[in-house]
Design a protein around this motif. Structure first.
Motif, short mmCIF file in Angstrom:
data_model
loop_
_atom_site.label_atom_id
_atom_site.label_comp_id
_atom_site.label_asym_id
_atom_site.label_seq_id
_atom_site.Cartn_x
_atom_site.Cartn_y
_atom_site.Cartn_z
N ASP A 195 0.76 -1.24 -0.02
CA ASP A 195 0.04 0.09 0.04
C ASP A 195 0.82 1.34 0.16
O ASP A 195 1.90 1.38 0.75
N PRO A 196 0.49 2.30 -0.75
CA PRO A 196 1.30 3.40 -0.66
C PRO A 196 1.27 4.23 0.77
O PRO A 196 2.42 4.93 0.75
N ALA A 197 0.46 4.04 1.49
CA ALA A 197 0.42 4.83 2.82
C ALA A 197 1.25 4.13 3.77
O ALA A 197 0.94 3.14 4.58
N LEU A 198 2.68 4.64 4.08
CA LEU A 198 3.38 4.19 5.09
C LEU A 198 3.63 2.87 5.34
O LEU A 198 3.30 2.31 6.41
N TYR A 225 -4.89 -1.27 12.96
CA TYR A 225 -4.22 -0.58 11.85
C TYR A 225 -3.71 0.93 12.39
O TYR A 225 -2.73 0.87 11.84
N MET A 237 0.05 1.90 11.61
CA MET A 237 0.37 3.06 11.15
C MET A 237 1.37 3.85 11.85
O MET A 237 2.71 4.54 11.51
N ALA A 242 5.35 4.60 10.70
CA ALA A 242 5.71 6.18 10.96
C ALA A 242 6.95 6.06 11.67
O ALA A 242 7.76 7.09 11.34
#
Length: 266
Positions: free
Chosen positions: A37-40, A202, A206, A210
């Motif tokens: 997935d592109p997000a982190l 989730y 994240m 991060a």
């Protein structure tokens, strides 16, 4: 003369640029092929599936070599600047060992993907981040001990802030990762490359990713502080001859050969 041509300043620059390129190229490849997935995502997720894992592994191995070279040059520089300070000598040796162990962990991370050998991969990641964090704190203490005669106060404060940034990121990653893999959020999470906001855990995922990226950026920033220091240093290689030929074992008076290694003198 350009700034990167002065002394050995190109070493930390090349380390940061090359490692960043390894992350960016593998990330773009993995995103393009819809492997993550592109997000982190985790940094390791960008180098888990072929073909990006091949690129990720090869580039990180070279990054580990550049990192060892940078750490060794820093060790020799501090050793030359503070030849009679016992505490600085001990801290300098400790920094060298910690740095080499961190680079070893980086090589393990590069060559053992988490979906293939999770235990080895995690061991490498723990070695990289834990030893790397300790290395930053040791070098920060050295910067403090060497000011103001050798190091400026500004360099010390910058390195201190980067070391604190690294410590906070490492603590956050450790806590969130431990809770996430406690078993309350499902099993086989190490095999999971795609996360949805509806998935259990989730938010923790994240935060962990991060923190991992944040910690990597703190390493980049710390090594960039070496650029100015490395502009004032060079290394030489010296060959000591013990015979007239390669077959002669008897000692004889032969002049030593000295050659510049990568750069000019201090």
């Amino acid at each position: 003369m350009w700034w990167f041509q002065q002394g050995l300043s190109f070493l930390p620059s090349a380390l940061v640029i090359w490692t960043s390129a390894a992350f960016i190229f593998s990330y773009i490849t993995a995103i393009t092929l819809h492997h993550i997935d592109p997000a982190l995502p985790y940094i390791s997720d960008t180098g888990t599936v072929a073909p990006e894992k091949c690129l990720f592994g090869a580039m990180l191995n070279i990054a580990a070599v550049l990192c060892i070279a940078t750490i060794y040059v820093r060790y020799k520089q501090v050793h030359a600047l503070s030849p009679e300070e016992n505490l600085i000598i001990k801290l300098n040796k400790a920094g060298l060992i910690l740095g080499i162990l961190s680079c070893l962990g980086l090589s393990v991370v590069a060559n053992f993907q988490k979906t293939a050998l999770f235990a080895a991969h995690v061991s490498g990641a723990v070695l990289t981040f834990s030893m790397g964090s300790l290395y930053m704190f040791v070098q920060t203490i050295l910067s403090y001990k060497m000011q103001p005669k050798i190091h400026g106060k500004q360099v010390f404060w910058i390195r201190l802030l980067l070391a604190i940034w690294c410590g906070v990121s490492a603590f956050s990653m450790l806590i969130c990762s431990s809770v996430l893999h406690s078993g309350n959020f499902g099993t086989d999470l190490e095999q999971k490359l795609h996360w949805n906001p509806e998935d259990k855990g989730y938010v923790l995922h994240m935060i962990t990713t991060a923190a991992e990226w944040s910690m990597s950026f703190s390493f980049f920033g710390f090594f960039l502080t070496y650029i100015r220091d490395f502009q004032k240093i060079s290394l030489r290689v010296e060959a000591n001859l013990h015979g007239l030929t390669l077959y002669d074992t008897a000692p004889c008076p032969i002049n030593n050969e000295r050659t510049r290694l990568l750069s000019r003198d201090i």
